[in-house]
Design an enzyme around this catalytic site. Structure first.
Site, short mmCIF file in Angstrom:
data_model
loop_
_atom_site.label_atom_id
_atom_site.label_comp_id
_atom_site.label_asym_id
_atom_site.label_seq_id
_atom_site.Cartn_x
_atom_site.Cartn_y
_atom_site.Cartn_z
N ASP A 1 24.12 -21.28 21.19
CA ASP A 1 25.33 -22.23 20.04
C ASP A 1 26.79 -22.40 21.45
O ASP A 1 26.13 -22.79 22.18
CB ASP A 1 26.18 -20.46 19.69
CG ASP A 1 26.84 -21.19 18.09
OD1 ASP A 1 27.91 -21.68 18.43
OD2 ASP A 1 27.07 -20.28 17.32
N ASN B 1 19.50 -25.48 13.91
CA ASN B 1 20.25 -25.27 11.87
C ASN B 1 21.62 -26.13 12.53
O ASN B 1 22.07 -26.12 11.81
CB ASN B 1 20.53 -23.81 12.29
CG ASN B 1 21.50 -23.13 10.94
OD1 ASN B 1 21.61 -23.61 10.24
ND2 ASN B 1 22.59 -22.98 12.10
N TYR C 1 28.36 -37.85 7.53
CA TYR C 1 27.31 -36.29 7.38
C TYR C 1 25.98 -36.53 6.28
O TYR C 1 24.91 -35.75 6.80
CB TYR C 1 28.52 -34.91 6.92
CG TYR C 1 27.63 -34.01 6.21
CD1 TYR C 1 27.18 -32.79 7.18
CD2 TYR C 1 27.15 -33.12 5.51
CE1 TYR C 1 26.84 -31.70 7.31
CE2 TYR C 1 27.10 -32.23 4.68
CZ TYR C 1 26.12 -31.28 5.74
OH TYR C 1 25.61 -29.80 5.82
#
Length: 259
Positions: free
Chosen positions: A40, A89, A155
């Site tokens: 992360d 992810n 996006y």
């Protein structure tokens, strides 16, 4: 009949796995016996994950940074000793605005994180998955990878790219026994979606509540999806029940009809 139970000790890397959808995936896989490593960009979220799961791995990593991804996989090899599944992810919402308003730097950043980051992690992950002999890759796309999305072109373009990346990998890696699928979440409840709705409402000049209703009206089930729903699909795909599912784009979205 194949069950929804993981192979004991399944070794899984989850990018952006310390919060949001990634953390929901990590929680569920760990509850089902997986050995998990997360990365992360948020140090506090990583600290929270490590406090909750001291026996599992956590790395600070921006997936768009080639050197950082290389270091990540060295840490994965040291901690897990190999890899059975990669969950790509990590992603960002990117800018909201007309195409003439979006800064080229913001376009590049969105593509770099949402699409190139998946390539970099897969580039380093595939040799480990091949060594395992039977692996899986799950790429997070979006309902925006199925429909055009006005005012969110960076996006949407990245998430369409994820679909092409997934289907190409499924063909390329299938002979090595590696399954590759994409999950397309819809409108996921939480602060990130609230920010998206707020920015879209400001862009078109309507109140937040009116924009939220517009989003919900485009979902057949008229409700948002939870991170836990996406995690459940990941668990299914990684279990023996998903052994012959590959090359698919699987919506977990209550049937988003349009964006």
């Amino acid at each position: 009949m194949a069950g929804i139970a993981l192979k004991p000790g399944l070794r899984v890397l989850i990018t952006a796995g310390a919060s949001g959808i990634g953390r929901a995936i990590a929680d569920l896989l760990i509850d089902n016996g997986a050995r998990v490593h997360v990365c992360d960009v948020a140090e506090q979220h990583l600290a929270d994950f490590s406090a909750a799961y001291p026996g599992h791995g956590a790395s600070l990593c921006d997936v768009s940074d080639e050197e950082a991804v290389a270091r990540l996989f060295e840490e994965v090899k040291a901690g897990l000793g190999g890899l059975d599944a990669l969950i790509n992810n990590a992603g960002i919402a990117g800018p909201t605005g007309g195409v003439e308003e979006i800064a080229p730097a913001d376009w590049r950043r969105t593509i770099d994180v949402c699409l190139t980051g998946q390539f970099l992690c897969t580039h380093h992950g595939v040799p480990l998955l091949k060594q395992a002999g039977d692996g899986a890759i799950i790429n997070l796309s979006s309902a925006a990878g199925r429909y055009g999305y006005a005012y969110r072109t960076p996006y949407s373009a990245a998430k369409w790219g994820v679909i092409g990346f997934t289907q190409s990998l499924a063909k390329e890696l299938g002979p090595s026994g590696i399954r590759v699928n994409a999950i397309l979440p819809g409108i996921i409840r939480g602060p990130r979606m609230e920010a998206v709705i707020r920015d879209r409402a400001a862009q078109v000049g309507v109140p937040y509540q009116a924009m939220e209703k517009q989003y919900l009206d485009r979902i057949s089930l008229r409700r948002m999806t939870g991170p836990e729903d996406v995690a459940a699909m990941v668990l299914f795909l990684l279990s023996p029940a998903g052994i012959n599912i590959s090359g698919q784009s699987l919506g977990v979205d209550g049937n988003v009809e349009s964006l």
